[in-house]
Enzyme design. Sequence first.
Site, PDB file in Angstrom:
ATOM      1  CG  HIS A 473     -26.920   8.371  -4.445  1.00  0.00           C
ATOM      2  ND1 HIS A 473     -26.106   7.338  -4.853  1.00  0.00           N
ATOM      3  CD2 HIS A 473     -28.048   7.773  -3.993  1.00  0.00           C
ATOM      4  CE1 HIS A 473     -26.706   6.189  -4.670  1.00  0.00           C
ATOM      5  NE2 HIS A 473     -27.887   6.407  -4.152  1.00  0.00           N
ATOM      6  CE1 TYR A 589     -33.866   1.508  -9.632  1.00  0.00           C
ATOM      7  CE2 TYR A 589     -33.239   1.010  -7.377  1.00  0.00           C
ATOM      8  CZ  TYR A 589     -32.896   1.414  -8.645  1.00  0.00           C
ATOM      9  OH  TYR A 589     -31.586   1.727  -8.935  1.00  0.00           O
ATOM     10  CB  THR A 602     -26.950   0.007  -8.571  1.00  0.00           C
ATOM     11  OG1 THR A 602     -27.291   1.141  -9.391  1.00  0.00           O
ATOM     12  CG2 THR A 602     -26.245   0.471  -7.311  1.00  0.00           C
TER      13      THR A 602
END
Length: 808
Positions: A473, A589, A602
Site C-alpha cells: 500500500h 472512515y 487520499t
Amino acid sequence: MAEAHQAVAFQFTVTPDGVDFRLSREALKHIYLSGINSWKKRLIRIKNGILRGVYPGSPTSWLVIVMATVGSSYCKVDISMGLVCCIQRCLPEGCGPYRTPQTRALLSMAIFSTGVWMMGIFFFRQTLKLLLSYHGWMFEMHGQTSHFTKVWAICVRLLSSRRPMLYSFQTSLPKLPVPSVPATVQRYLESVRPLLDDEEYYRMEVLAKEFQDKTAPRLQKYLVLKSWWATNYVSDWWEEYVYLRSRAPLVVNSNYYVMDFVLIKNTNIQAARLGNVVHAMIMYRRKLDREEIKPVMALGIVPMCSYQMERMFNTTRIPGKETDLLQHLSDSRHVAVYHKGRFFKLWLYEGSQLLKPCDLELQFQRILDDPSPPQPGEEKLAALTAGGRLEWAQARQAFFSSGKNKAALDAIERAAFFVALDEESHHYDPEDEASLSLYGKALLHGNCYNRWFDKSFTVIAFKNGQLGLNTEHAWADAPIIGHLWEFVLGTETFHLGYTETGHCQGKANPALAAPQRLQWDIPEQCRAVIESSCQVATALADDVELYCFQFLPFGKGLIKKCRTSPDAFVQIALQLAHFRDRGKFCLTYEASMTRMFREGRTETVRSCTSESTAFVQAMAEGSRMKADLRDLFRKASKKHQNMYRLAMTGAGIDRHLFCLYVVSKYLGVSSPFLAEVLSEPWRLSTSQIAQFQIRMFDPDKYPKHLGAGGGFGPVADDGYGVSYMIAGENTIFFHISSKFSSSETVSLSCPCSGGGGGAPQSPVGWGRALGCRDRETGAPCQGWSELLAPAERPALWKPHPPSSAGHR
C-alpha cells in the site's frame, strides 16, 4: 546444455599453446540488442522530458513563432518592438558564426522567438493552474451548471486541447491548500457530535477551543511554510509515518487484494493465463515508460495527478529497523516466481524483444513441471515479509547481506513484480455462498509464505487459471493498481485471446533458456526467524473473518433514478447495517482522493453524520411515515455528498490534523486535543473501488466482464473493514472483514438470529445485514435487503427522470 552455453558471452581455456578464447555470437548479439534497447529507452525519456517540459506548447509552436518573427522582419514590420535589435547588439562580434549581419539577425530573431515561446508556455501553465484551482463545478447539480462554470470548462479545454502525455499536467496541477484551523476544528466537532453525549461533547469542545487558541497558530505557521516549499504538504509525511514507519506486519494490516473477472473465464490453463497477463503487464509498463497512457480526467477535462504511477513496477519495500524504504529501479527485465516452495527468476526479454505470450506460457509451464524440491529453509522464506518489520530487517542484515543469499534476494527485490503459482483452485460460484469469501482470503494472505508482501504487487495464479493481486500500500492507492488491472484484463480478453484449447496464440520458441532457479544457503538461526514470522502472520490470517458477496436486487441504475449519489446511498446503508449490528454508531472512515492536486493521495470522509444517524434512528423506530424517511434520507445523502466534495477539494479534516500532529512532535509540543483525535479508532473503515477508469471495452455490450473489486483487513481489532464496488447498473460487490478474536464483530452471521433491528445484545452480522437471503426460501433476511425489497422500492424511493438526477 545448449541454452546454458548461449547465456555465456565468451569462454576461455588455458592450453599448452596459450589461452583459447571462444566467443558466443548469439550471446554477444543479445548483449548488443539489449544495449540498443537501453539507449532507445534513454532517448525516449529525453524526448518525453522535452515534450512534457514545454506542454501545452510544442516544438511546432516554437517553429511557427520563429517563422512569424522572420517573416515580419522581411515585411519590414518589427513585432519585437526593438528587442531583436537589442539582442543583436549584445551578441559578440568578430569571427565565428556571428560574422555576417544576416546570421546575427537570424540568431537574434531565433533568441527572441524562443523567449516569447517560453513566456507563452509559462503564462498558459499558470493560467491552467489557476483554472484548475477552481472547484465550484463539483458543487453544482447536473442540469444546473452556471455560466461561469461553462466558460471555465471551455477555457480548460482550450488550454489542454493538445494531446497530453501521462505527466504533461503535473506542473500545472495546483498545490493542496492548507485549510484554516478554525474551519478544520469546526468540521471535526461537527463530525463527532453524533458519537458523543452532551458531557463528552462539551469536554471535546473545551479541548478544541484551547488547541485552536493556544497551540494551533504556531503549528499552522510551520505547516503553511511547508506548503510553500513542498510539492504537497501531506503526501511525504503520510507515506512515511502511516506506512513506512509502521513496524506491524504488512499482511492483513496494510496490503490489500484485487479480484479477477468472476462471471466469465477465458481459460482454465494456469500457465496460459499467466502468459497473456504478464505480457499485457509489460506492455502497460512500456506505455508507462513512454508516457503513452492518457492521464485520468474528471468530467473528461480535469486532470488527475499521475505521480503514483511512477513506482508501479520495479519497486520493493525494503525493511528497516526504524523505517522502511521504497526501492524503485528505472527498469527490470525479469519477474520473480514462487511455486511449491521454490523461487525462480524468469526473463521477460530475449535480447531487446519482449517474449510473446506463448513463450511466457512455455516458461511458466516449465516452472510448473520442475520436480526439484525446495532447499532447506526456502519453502517458507517469504514469511519474513509477512512478519514484523523489525525482525525482517534484522534477518535481512544478518543472513542476506552477502553471498548467494544476497544474489537471490536481489533477484526478487529487483524484479518487475512477483508471481505466485498456487496449487489450489479458487473461483466464484454463485451457488456456493462461501466461494467468493475463500477466494478473497486466499488473495489477502494465502498461507502467509507464498506471497512476497514487500513487492509493489504480487500476481497470484490459481491452479484453475483464476487470477488476483496482492498489493503493497505504501507506494500508491487502490485506483492506481485498478488502472493497471483494467488494462491487463481488457487486453488479455479482447486483444491477445486464446486458442480453442485454451492456450496462448502463436508458437513458442523451445530454444529459450529455462527459468533460473534461485539458490539459497539458509542457516538454522535464519530458519528459526522464518518460522517465528510465519507463526505471527498465520495468527493474523487465521483471525480474519472475511465475507464477500454479490448484492443482486439492484445496482447504481436504480439508485441514480432516485436522484441519489450511489456512494452516498451505500454509505448510509452501511450506517444502518452497523446500527442494526451493534445498536450504536461509530467513527467511520471513507477514503476519497485528492488527486486533483499535485501528488495528492487520499483524504477521509467522516460519513457518520448527524443527518445519517437521524435517518438510521428513524428507520430503527419503525413508526415514521415514509415521506419523513425520504426527507431524512435526502438530507443525509446531500450532507454526505457535500463532505465528499470538501474532502476532494482539500477542505478535509483528518490530513490537516495529522500534519499538525507531526509538526507538534517535531517541535516537542504537547496537545491533548491532537493526541485524542489521532488515537480515536476507526471501527468502521470503508472504501469504494474504482472501475472503468479506462474504456477498454463497452460494459453495456459485455455486462458479465466484471471484476468483483477487492478488499482489506479491519483497521481496528474490534471493527469492520468494508470495501464495495458498485459494479454496473444492477449489482454491487461487498467485501466485509472483521476479527474472530473480537466479541464485538461478526462479518457473516444473520441478523435474524440476533437481537433484531434496535439494540442487539451481541453482534448480529454485517454480511447478512447488507444483503443476505434465506438459503431455503430465497427471501431477504430482516436487514438492509428487506428495506430495499422490490415491494418497498416504488413507495420509498420514487424514481425520477435521469436527466434531473442530482448525483455527481
